[in-house]
Design a protein around this motif. Structure first.
Motif, PDB file in Angstrom:
ATOM      1  N   LEU A 261       0.828  -1.208   0.000  1.00  0.00           N
ATOM      2  CA  LEU A 261       0.000   0.000   0.000  1.00  0.00           C
ATOM      3  C   LEU A 261       0.865   1.262   0.000  1.00  0.00           C
ATOM      4  O   LEU A 261       0.561   2.226  -0.707  1.00  0.00           O
TER       5      LEU A 261
ATOM      6  N   MET B 260      -1.034  -2.964  -8.851  1.00  0.00           N
ATOM      7  CA  MET B 260      -2.165  -2.526  -8.050  1.00  0.00           C
ATOM      8  C   MET B 260      -2.788  -1.276  -8.667  1.00  0.00           C
ATOM      9  O   MET B 260      -2.087  -0.355  -9.060  1.00  0.00           O
TER      10      MET B 260
ATOM     11  N   ARG C  28      -9.042  -4.018   1.013  1.00  0.00           N
ATOM     12  CA  ARG C  28      -9.197  -4.735  -0.240  1.00  0.00           C
ATOM     13  C   ARG C  28      -8.504  -3.936  -1.337  1.00  0.00           C
ATOM     14  O   ARG C  28      -8.622  -2.722  -1.381  1.00  0.00           O
ATOM     15  N   SER C  29      -7.780  -4.613  -2.215  1.00  0.00           N
ATOM     16  CA  SER C  29      -7.135  -3.897  -3.317  1.00  0.00           C
ATOM     17  C   SER C  29      -7.524  -4.517  -4.650  1.00  0.00           C
ATOM     18  O   SER C  29      -7.879  -5.689  -4.723  1.00  0.00           O
TER      19      SER C  29
ATOM     20  N   TYR D  44      -7.041   0.729  -3.690  1.00  0.00           N
ATOM     21  CA  TYR D  44      -7.449  -0.032  -2.513  1.00  0.00           C
ATOM     22  C   TYR D  44      -8.472   0.749  -1.701  1.00  0.00           C
ATOM     23  O   TYR D  44      -8.607   1.967  -1.824  1.00  0.00           O
TER      24      TYR D  44
END
Length: 141
Positions: free
Chosen positions: A12, A50, A41-42, A53
């Motif tokens: 993150l 990614m 949650r991502s 999130y």
């Protein structure tokens, strides 16, 4: 196919730094607390990148009403997992895949009856009514 997974704190932080999303210590504390409870949650691309999130807490209605007066998030860890109201504590999106990111957030909101967030220092609540499938934005005063 895009995946939804539970990320780690380092993933993150890397995401936030890559997309220049401001990260204050208070944000990191909220995300860390949500992570410790499994409330993050991502959205991940098939390549493993990614896209965004959501971090949240499950608070009681009383905590939402208390927030409307004190303008502070629940302080104690047990308050973050004591109710059915979802409080979004952090949301960060890359903007690379806007349609998939929008669906990701919309699906999260649709899965929960009561979703709240902070806007300009004021808690706001989305209440999904069971009749007519309406969403109403309530401002707690």
């Amino acid at each position: 196919m895009f995946q939804v997974i539970n990320p780690t704190l380092s993933e993150l932080n890397i995401f936030r730094n890559r997309y220049n999303n401001q990260s204050y210590q208070s944000n990191e504390d909220r995300v860390e607390r949500s992570l410790s409870l499994g409330f993050v949650r991502s959205l991940i691309r098939p390549s493993g990148e990614m896209l965004g999130y959501i971090a949240w807490a499950r608070v009681a209605r009383e905590s939402l009403f208390a927030m409307s007066h004190s303008k502070k998030l629940p302080h104690y860890k047990h308050e973050w997992n004591e109710g059915h109201c979802i409080l979004i504590t952090d949301l960060s999106l890359s903007g690379l895949e806007p349609m998939h990111e929008f669906k990701f957030v919309r699906q999260f909101v649709n899965e929960n009856r009561i979703v709240s967030y902070i806007k300009k220092g004021q808690p706001r609540v989305w209440l999904r009514a069971r009749t007519h499938h309406k969403r109403v934005c309530l401002k707690l005063v």
